[in-house]
Design a protein around this motif. Sequence first.
Motif, PDB file in Angstrom:
ATOM      1  N   PRO A   1      -0.932   9.024   3.491  1.00  0.00           N
ATOM      2  CA  PRO A   1      -1.243   8.238   2.291  1.00  0.00           C
ATOM      3  C   PRO A   1      -0.672   6.832   2.407  1.00  0.00           C
ATOM      4  O   PRO A   1       0.440   6.640   2.925  1.00  0.00           O
ATOM      5  N   PHE A   2      -1.402   5.838   1.926  1.00  0.00           N
ATOM      6  CA  PHE A   2      -0.952   4.459   2.046  1.00  0.00           C
ATOM      7  C   PHE A   2       0.367   4.239   1.320  1.00  0.00           C
ATOM      8  O   PHE A   2       1.216   3.464   1.790  1.00  0.00           O
ATOM      9  N   TYR A   3       0.561   4.890   0.179  1.00  0.00           N
ATOM     10  CA  TYR A   3       1.817   4.720  -0.559  1.00  0.00           C
ATOM     11  C   TYR A   3       3.006   5.068   0.332  1.00  0.00           C
ATOM     12  O   TYR A   3       4.005   4.344   0.385  1.00  0.00           O
ATOM     13  N   GLN A   4       2.905   6.175   1.045  1.00  0.00           N
ATOM     14  CA  GLN A   4       3.979   6.585   1.955  1.00  0.00           C
ATOM     15  C   GLN A   4       4.146   5.587   3.098  1.00  0.00           C
ATOM     16  O   GLN A   4       5.269   5.199   3.432  1.00  0.00           O
ATOM     17  N   ALA A   5       3.014   5.164   3.687  1.00  0.00           N
ATOM     18  CA  ALA A   5       3.093   4.225   4.808  1.00  0.00           C
ATOM     19  C   ALA A   5       3.681   2.884   4.393  1.00  0.00           C
ATOM     20  O   ALA A   5       4.459   2.270   5.128  1.00  0.00           O
ATOM     21  N   LEU A   6       3.339   2.435   3.188  1.00  0.00           N
ATOM     22  CA  LEU A   6       3.874   1.162   2.691  1.00  0.00           C
ATOM     23  C   LEU A   6       5.374   1.259   2.446  1.00  0.00           C
ATOM     24  O   LEU A   6       6.133   0.353   2.815  1.00  0.00           O
ATOM     25  N   CYS A   7       5.814   2.355   1.832  1.00  0.00           N
ATOM     26  CA  CYS A   7       7.242   2.526   1.570  1.00  0.00           C
ATOM     27  C   CYS A   7       8.041   2.580   2.871  1.00  0.00           C
ATOM     28  O   CYS A   7       9.159   2.056   2.956  1.00  0.00           O
TER      29      CYS A   7
END
Length: 387
Positions: free
Chosen positions: A378-384
């Motif tokens: 998920p992008f949220y995880q990758a961004l964090c």
Amino acid sequence: MKHQNLLIFRAILRYPLLALSYLSPRNENKWIFGCRTGFMDNPKHLFLKALDHGNKQCVWMARSKAEKEEVARLGLPVCLRHSLKGFYHCLTAKYFFFSHFANDINFWLSGGSRRVMLWHGVGIKKIGIRAYRKESTLERFVLPDQFSAPKYFLTTSPLMSRHFHYYLDIPYDRMINAMYPRNDLFFRSREAQTLFIWKYEPELTQRLSELSRQSKLFLYMPTYRDTGTDFMASTGIDFHELNQEMEKQNSYFLFKLHPFTRIDLNQISHYPRLILLDKHLDMYPLLPFVDTLITDYSSIYYDFILLKGKKIVLFPFDYHSYMSQCRDFAFDFNEYTPGKRVYTFPELLETLRTHKGSDTDSPEITQIKNRFWTSEIPFYQALCERT
């Protein structure tokens, strides 16, 4: 000439605002979101994901009063982007998330923020000004949001990274390879998908309970035609015959047009098995419930093939005129969109009757899927992890 002079005048007035916005203190934990086409697409789904995690102050920046009311009815934090409250959030938020360009929210108040471009689809079309002509110095001056590289850009594979690097001039080191937020639902259980619709999609809630009792759902999602003409007449679709076929199968045929398409399909209302969905409806929560997708050159093809056990039919009835009058392709259409092709309505009807669309799990489609999507993170995880 008058329009050009107006753009220059507005830019001259706005550049001081951009400079001053760099002086504004920004909250690392404040994230603001916006989308050019309304409360939908990757910004919407990332917004909901961030709210679920609960450790960020998130605000949706609505482009209209109607959009603001839509989001407010869901009990979500929202304000008008061009209101005093909207200006305040633009000057104090550290992260701007948007689908197209930073002016989906407010580029001129984004100085010192981290702009994150989520984009709105992978695919094979040429994109951006570079696709059609060499940009001018004047364009760069009056439309800086379209030429200023974001801090981070969501891409989905090395193939798409090269594509966006060339057409949008995005540096490779600013790209984050992850799954589109709007597709996260595809990998959840049917119960979770249904719960999401019940919670966030009031228009779909009643409709889905009605449709899910049917044996099959067919969805037609053609891409936008730049000519602005009523291209549906050129499809040759006979609504009466189509409705009869759906009655025989105890199924529904859904039409979902691009939000910018200007077209009148009120005649469909006479047929109970044909449903014209709102052009501004967020289709992604509904896609897992669709059995067969009919499309043409739309990037929805690449989203849909992520779903297992589905059928897909390509209906490029106007291929040559589309190529000459609308968009050109960065990749070969035949090579990069494998699957069952039909070019006339009788061919389409026969394919629907016999259910001979291509399987999304077929080897040739799986091969393409692996070229456009290389990560399910998920992008949220990758961004964090990146920040």
